[in-house]
Design an enzyme around this catalytic site. Sequence first.
Site, short mmCIF file in Angstrom:
data_model
loop_
_atom_site.label_atom_id
_atom_site.label_comp_id
_atom_site.label_asym_id
_atom_site.label_seq_id
_atom_site.Cartn_x
_atom_site.Cartn_y
_atom_site.Cartn_z
N HIS A 56 76.24 27.15 13.47
CA HIS A 56 76.15 25.67 13.46
C HIS A 56 75.25 25.20 14.58
O HIS A 56 74.81 25.99 15.40
CB HIS A 56 77.54 25.03 13.48
CG HIS A 56 78.34 25.25 14.73
ND1 HIS A 56 78.74 26.49 15.16
CD2 HIS A 56 78.81 24.37 15.66
CE1 HIS A 56 79.45 26.37 16.26
NE2 HIS A 56 79.49 25.10 16.60
N HIS A 58 75.47 23.27 17.33
CA HIS A 58 75.79 22.99 18.74
C HIS A 58 75.00 23.88 19.69
O HIS A 58 74.81 25.07 19.43
CB HIS A 58 77.29 23.14 18.99
CG HIS A 58 78.10 22.04 18.37
ND1 HIS A 58 79.41 22.20 17.99
CD2 HIS A 58 77.77 20.75 18.08
CE1 HIS A 58 79.86 21.05 17.48
NE2 HIS A 58 78.88 20.16 17.52
N ASP A 60 75.73 25.30 22.44
CA ASP A 60 76.37 26.51 22.95
C ASP A 60 76.37 27.65 21.91
O ASP A 60 76.95 28.71 22.13
CB ASP A 60 77.79 26.22 23.46
CG ASP A 60 78.75 25.77 22.36
OD1 ASP A 60 78.39 24.86 21.59
OD2 ASP A 60 79.86 26.33 22.29
N HIS A 61 75.69 27.42 20.77
CA HIS A 61 75.50 28.47 19.76
C HIS A 61 74.03 28.73 19.45
O HIS A 61 73.70 29.77 18.88
CB HIS A 61 76.27 28.11 18.48
CG HIS A 61 77.75 28.00 18.73
ND1 HIS A 61 78.63 29.01 18.44
CD2 HIS A 61 78.47 27.02 19.34
CE1 HIS A 61 79.85 28.65 18.84
NE2 HIS A 61 79.78 27.44 19.39
N HIS A 114 84.52 21.32 11.61
CA HIS A 114 84.08 21.24 13.01
C HIS A 114 82.74 20.51 13.05
O HIS A 114 82.56 19.56 13.82
CB HIS A 114 83.95 22.66 13.56
CG HIS A 114 83.41 22.72 14.96
ND1 HIS A 114 84.05 22.15 16.04
CD2 HIS A 114 82.27 23.26 15.46
CE1 HIS A 114 83.33 22.36 17.14
NE2 HIS A 114 82.24 23.02 16.81
N ASP A 133 82.71 28.31 15.07
CA ASP A 133 83.75 27.44 15.63
C ASP A 133 84.67 26.91 14.54
O ASP A 133 85.26 25.84 14.68
CB ASP A 133 83.14 26.26 16.40
CG ASP A 133 82.57 26.68 17.76
OD1 ASP A 133 82.62 27.89 18.08
OD2 ASP A 133 82.06 25.81 18.48
N HIS A 171 84.14 31.80 20.44
CA HIS A 171 84.64 31.53 21.79
C HIS A 171 85.80 32.44 22.17
O HIS A 171 86.60 32.83 21.32
CB HIS A 171 85.14 30.08 21.91
CG HIS A 171 84.05 29.06 21.93
ND1 HIS A 171 83.45 28.62 23.09
CD2 HIS A 171 83.43 28.40 20.92
CE1 HIS A 171 82.52 27.71 22.80
NE2 HIS A 171 82.48 27.56 21.48
FE FE Z 1 81.14 26.19 20.37
ZN ZN Z 2 80.73 24.05 18.11
#
Ligand code: FE
Ligand code: ZN
Length: 241
Positions: A56, A58, A60-61, A114, A133, A171
């Site tokens: 996805h 975001h 942090d990915h 999400h 996520d 995560h």
């Molecule tokens: Fe994340």
């Molecule tokens: Zn995420």
Amino acid sequence: MTLSATPVPILTDNYAWLLRDSNTGATAIVDPADAAPVIEAIEKAGGRLDAILLTHHHADHTAGTDEVRSRFNCPVIGAAADRHRLPKLDDAVKDGDEVRLGDAVGRVIETPGHTRGQINFFFPDGDILLSGDTLFSLGCGRLLEGTAEEMFDSLRKLAALPGDTQVCCGHEYTESNARFALSVDPDNKALHAFVAKVEQLRAAGQPSVPSVLAEELQVNPFLRAPDAASFAAVRAKKDKF
Ligand code: FE
Ligand code: ZN
């Protein structure tokens, strides 16, 4: 079983996942949000990269994607629905599409909740699910762009995969998820045993994931919710926990 998945710890508590097909040596990285540790892991595994998979949009990915792509010159695969907010995609995929890695063939599973365009990759060879996520060990993603009904349906899709499936999530949230799970399901013996195992792994500096889907079905309070309304109630409780 020729496909293996290895977590690469990045950022504060994220995992990128290194996939390797031992028949052909084909290698992919999932969610390379931090280029340096990901490139190091790829070099250690032989220095070959055949694909970058994104679950996805975001940061942090996705943040390290362009740097990893230019280093190994490989295609980036992600959700067609989110191509406007993902790094540049070479292969824009949707629900049911196939993703090949050497001899292994994965399937794209869309799971809105999400984010609207969140996808998972399921590889029957190796029973590997990259769940981003959507599904965490003992938890699930926050409903940032979707409704509880959508997320409930999304989790149902993942719950229907084979019990041996290794849940490779985005995560390391398991210990904090465990505190919540125990608070809502204090009499679940399987949950207590599961948490003891997680604590041992974390105390030894080991990742708590992947977990096994059949076990998650017994201990994860979001997978145990019998209907969308109970799921919504558990999710709302967790948001305030
Ligand atoms: Fe994340
Ligand atoms: Zn995420």
